[in-house]
Design an enzyme around this catalytic site. Sequence first.
Site: not given
Length: 929
Positions: A489, A820, A863
Amino acid sequence: MGSNSGRTTKLPLVPLPKGSVLLPGITLRIPVSNRPDLANLLSTIVDRSAVAKRDGTAITFGCVPLSSPYLSKDGQRLIDDGSLDEDRREEFDMIDAGQSRKEDLFRHGTIGKVIGIQRRAYSEPALVVQGVQRFTIRRVLKERPFFEAEAVVHDEKVSGDAETVELFQQLRQLSRELLTLLRLSSLLPSPGSRLSPLIARKFELFITKSDVSHASRLADFMADVADSGFEEKLRILASLDVKIRLERVVEILTRQLQSIKSNVKVTTITTNSFPSSGFDINQIDPRDREILARKAMAGLSGLTPPGLSAGRNNDNDDKESNEVDELQQRLQEAQLSPEARKVADKELRRLRKMNPANAEYGVCRTYLENIADIPWTKMTEDQLGPETLKRARKQLDDDHYGLEKIKKRLLEYLAVLRLKQSTNRDVERQIESLSKELEASDGGDLEKEVPVLSETDRVAVETKLHMLKTRRMGDKSPILLLVGPPGVGKTSLARSVASSLGRKFHRISLGGVRDEAEIRGHRRTYVAAMPGLIVSGLKKVGVANPVFLLDEIDKVGGANFQGDPSAAMLEVLDPEQNHTFSDHYINIPIDLSKVLFIATANSLDTIPAPLLDRMETISLSGYTTVEKRHIAKRHLIPKQIRANGLSDGQVVLSDEVIDKIITSYTRESGVRNLERELGSVCRFKAVQFADAGDAGRLDAYNPVVSMDELEEILGIERFEEEIAEKHGRPGVVTGLVAYSTGGQGSILFIEVADMPGNGRVQLTGKLGDVLKESVEVALTWVKAHAFELGLTADPTEDIMKNRSLHVHCPSGAIPKDGPSAGLAHTMGLISLFTGKAVPPSVAMTGEVSLRGKVMPVGGIKEKLIGALRAGVKTVLLPHHNRKDVKDVPQEVSEGLEIVYVTHIWEAIRQVWPDAHWPGQHTHFIESRL
């Protein structure tokens, strides 16, 4: 010596157009368009006109020129250009006759008699006024709806002293010389532009038959004929003494004749055999005098000035002339900057002297039309009332869900604009008060006597005035760069910003632009040259403060043989430079500081560093599943229902169905594919509704879309969602992943298995280099702390002796990378070696170091949303990611137990709170590096 006496009378005033001066005996056209004061004056005196006609008198009013910043208002003192304040020059350039104030009027004027109304083809109507008599304003009685003043009307008498007679004879001699030059056909290139013999004869008779009693009229007439400037004509108007007037006109004619003779070799011819009887100036037709004056002011260029034609029946010339007159009117209404005004006047003079058949004529006219189309000072007034912020916030929230960072920044900009406007309003009031005080002391106030300020007080007031002007707050609009994946957008957000501000919006697509000239325009020397995209955008919107969307700025072409387009954007997007942006075609500084530039990009990698440094970067992450659900319910589903011919209530999708479409049929950062899938659902229901209507069984139509219908409508699921395990097992840990496409996250199972071997570690699951290194770091830490973990009986024992490991991440076709998963790998190894299962309801993310520290990672928002959707109850996060949890939706933060850890030992205690570890109390002191 000339003298004059006067009588006091009340007189309606008409300010003349800028640069115009009406002298006694001269005719002048006064355009009536955009002149509300003139319309009000005429409507007021229309009743008097009937009486005036019965009395045998004409309709008259005072014609007052605008004052000049280079001349005192009484016309007696010239002001040095170097000492003129820049603000006064700009203020004078912006003055319009229809909107002028009493401070803008000259002290002297001429009573004008209306002798007709003129309307040419392609031109606006105008009053034709003839000057009758000089007057001096004593005081202005009113300003609106038109000016009215108490004035002293001067009756002129010419004395016959020797000095005046000598000046008069000198004026006649110079007038004859000018007439001779005008009559020399060899100087004029075309027969159509030569001086008419009839007009020349009338001019000659008037000059010759005038005696010293007509000295005043002859001086005024020749001052209008000669090539004199605006300030010179004002000084002649203010010369109430005929002798002084003669001296000034003689000086002007002498200068003009010397200029002509220096360029053209001329033999001067004089005639002496003319009768000396009296001659009335009205014997010369006013239109003939106007033609004569325009020819003289054209500098013997050989072309008839626009608005006039040498022949009365030359319609083509009239048409061309009227086009130039229209162009001049447009330039006057455009409120050009001082630099633009100077260039436009110069080009307009060139255009008047050109033959329309000349190729350069079209080029020059197109250039002037472009200058007139640029909004130099016209701006949209920002809607900055008490409800501004509330209204803007509602507008942004209605158009876009989420995107809080950019909304916050835009509301900050609106708040700053409103505060600046309030401050500037107070400063302007103080400046206006001091300016009036200063002008009144200079004699500018005609209504009351004001004591003259001393030099010390004057310096103090001027110093304070200068300080106040420096306190004006300029409006330097921010230059924003919205960076994010496709479909989030960015473009529509810029349109909403313009709507909330109430400004015009213009989109400039920069994708694939490879020529610098597309940004900055072509030089005028090229055929079909035109302005660049920036100036063309300003012309299209018609205001100087629009919202410009620079779409896909990261896809602008690099340096090549046509220039560097990205380098051309440096000046446009620099707030310290773009107030003097120079387009190659216009070649005049244009102020872009009021334009709100919003650029969009998908990546920062291809944007040059100098260009990136000039923009305020705002990163837009992809939409989460929760945000996509809200967007689908509020915007996409109603839009698709209408697009497919259905009505509200004829298609109903539950939250469960929407979430299923989002997670199983799309995996994108934006919502474009989601809208396509929702469109497919609506079309399916449209077919069902049409079939039911054709069969006459509308009551059997079910608008609700069920989960079972999705596979029939959209096909088999394209993406399979990971769900948390119900039972834990050693070596299996639940990690968290954020997809590289942005916007979505999920859980990722990490499986670790051991087998007899030689210490080799095998990695599978399409893992990237960083992820492989993360496994090595985790294994090194576990091996280094195996004794403290109770995995070995001796500190020197190698836990990997006679053992090999296999680390696997399911969904092997999907590439995986990033640091991670370091914490999950560490916990998986400990779980495998100790035989303790990690609870399946616990998920974790975080990078680990060799010292065992848990370091922050990205994608926390995605997450956590994925963890909640997968059924996870507890999530272990790095302590430094606490700030990122603030961006998580409330329903997610309340549905998960979030535990922050700084070290691997803290994570171990959270996962196995009841277990005992031999070295758990010494891990903060001990280091194996």
